[in-house]
Design an enzyme around this catalytic site. Structure first.
Site, short mmCIF file in Angstrom:
data_model
loop_
_atom_site.label_atom_id
_atom_site.label_comp_id
_atom_site.label_asym_id
_atom_site.label_seq_id
_atom_site.Cartn_x
_atom_site.Cartn_y
_atom_site.Cartn_z
N HIS A 1 0.81 -1.22 0.00
CA HIS A 1 0.00 0.00 0.00
C HIS A 1 0.84 1.27 0.00
CE1 HIS A 1 -3.67 2.04 -0.07
NE2 HIS A 1 -4.27 1.55 1.00
N ASP B 1 -2.47 2.25 -4.63
CA ASP B 1 -3.73 2.50 -3.95
C ASP B 1 -4.83 1.65 -4.58
OD1 ASP B 1 -2.66 4.48 -2.22
OD2 ASP B 1 -2.79 5.96 -3.83
#
Length: 387
Positions: free
Chosen positions: A354, A358
């Site tokens: 992450h 995204d």
């Protein structure tokens, strides 16, 4: 013993670390230059270290399970004449186990070459001794006794995999998105064109289609084919796709299909078949398991419907998980009306770092991947020009 020649671990090795897996010769054995002496194991490959010269194996300095850093001295070779009459009955590993366990090697049945006692034999003897009292207590109905168990020493590969996985989840925040894909079009294509490949001995597996669809998705969302750095996201022009291959209880290896963007479906299938065969015969080279930019975990081959694999090879940004291909009832619109149909479906997951990606890129990549699978074949230029 006269002059001794060091047996050294390779200066370059693939994997998080190497451990001594198995000595192929015992002290006092004559050896020739180039003879395999000892196996080293990492989380990716097993490699043999060969004798650097003619002579006899004079010393074993590292026993099974010891860490072998690059350049470490594993043992030493002496002249053949000096080695005559200087061979102990038990290896250092066995002597160490005898001291640690209090087990006399003379009482242990050897399973090694020529009936020699190995470290594994000592481990089994110790485990059997420990199990004795527990078995008696269980038979007597002593509910307060510890449950009967046995200890299975970790292989070097298993220990390295464990360290590798812990490092991955500690390094990167993992997030997983899940889509489902209808493989009907792929199955029709495979059935129609599979015989052409079968003629030359190549099996067109579903994994080949998955690899090819990954390439197409990378072209649509190139950020997934990337590596995280503190100051930048490094994206790659070459799409080097690693495919996890299970070795059963031994663990897992991830050979890499390099420059997959330049390969046709038939070429991908042939490359996969070759890598799988060599992985399961312990014949992969260092080049076969390096340079990956993305990884596929085809966990469905062992029956799993859904999983969220850990990013195996840091610092890659993502890993695809493909579940079991299963016939399910789905709703499809036909001439404006909803119908129930039986289709071959599979859950596909993309686990991302992450920091690098995204939800927008993750879902866009998966959507493109699924669209390619469900509309096969489509015109994607050179990638499938021959298919």
């Amino acid at each position: 013993m006269g002059n001794l020649i060091d047996i050294q671990a390779p200066l370059e090795q693939e994997g998080t670390k190497a451990v001594v897996r198995n000595w192929l010769r015992k002290i006092g054995d004559p050896v020739k230059s180039g003879d395999p002496l000892v196996e080293l194991e990492t989380d990716k490959v097993t490699q043999e270290v060969s004798a650097p010269a003619d002579g006899v194996l004079a010393e074993i300095l590292m026993r099974n399970g010891d860490d072998a850093t690059p350049g470490a001295v594993l043992g030493r070779i002496g002249s053949e004449a000096a080695g005559a009459g200087h061979a102990p009955h038990y290896s250092p590993a066995v002597r160490h186990a005898a001291e640690e366990y209090g087990v006399d090697p003379a009482t242990v049945t050897g399973t090694g070459r020529g009936g020699r006692v190995t470290r594994a034999d000592m481990d089994r003897a110790f485990t059997a001794r420990q199990e004795g009292p527990a078995s008696v207590a269980a038979e007597a109905g002593d509910r307060g006794a510890a449950p009967k168990s046995r200890r299975i020493p970790h292989t070097g590969m298993r220990a390295a995999i464990a360290e590798h996985m812990l490092n991955s989840v500690t390094t990167a925040p993992h997030v997983t998105a899940v889509f489902e894909a209808d493989f009907s079009a792929v199955m029709r294509h495979r059935d129609e064109y599979g015989k052409r490949l079968a003629a030359d001995g190549t099996k067109r597996s579903y994994t080949a289609y998955v690899v090819s669809a990954c390439v197409a998705a990378m072209r649509a969302v190139p950020e997934v084919n990337s590596r995280w750095h503190e100051d930048a996201l490094e994206t790659f022009d070459d799409i080097n796709i690693g495919v996890g291959i299970s070795l059963g209880d031994k663990g897992l290896v991830v050979p890499v299909i390099h420059r997959a963007q330049d390969l046709s479906l038939a070429e991908i299938a042939a490359r996969l078949q070759d890598l799988t065969t060599r992985a399961r015969s312990n014949a992969l080279s260092r080049a076969d398991v390096t340079g990956g930019t993305f990884t596929i975990s085809n966990h469905g081959v062992s029956g799993s419907l859904l999983a969220a694999p850990i990013i195996i090879n840091q610092p890659q940004s993502a890993i695809l998980g493909v579940g079991k291909l299963d016939k399910r009832v789905v709703v499809r619109e036909v001439d404006g009306a909803d119908t129930l149909q039986i289709r071959p479906m599979a859950y596909v997951s993309l686990t991302i770092d992450h920091r690098a990606l995204d939800g927008h890129q993750t879902n866009a990549w998966l959507a493109h991947f699924v669209r390619v699978i469900e509309t096969w074949p489509t015109d994607r230029g050179r990638l499938h020009a021959a298919d």
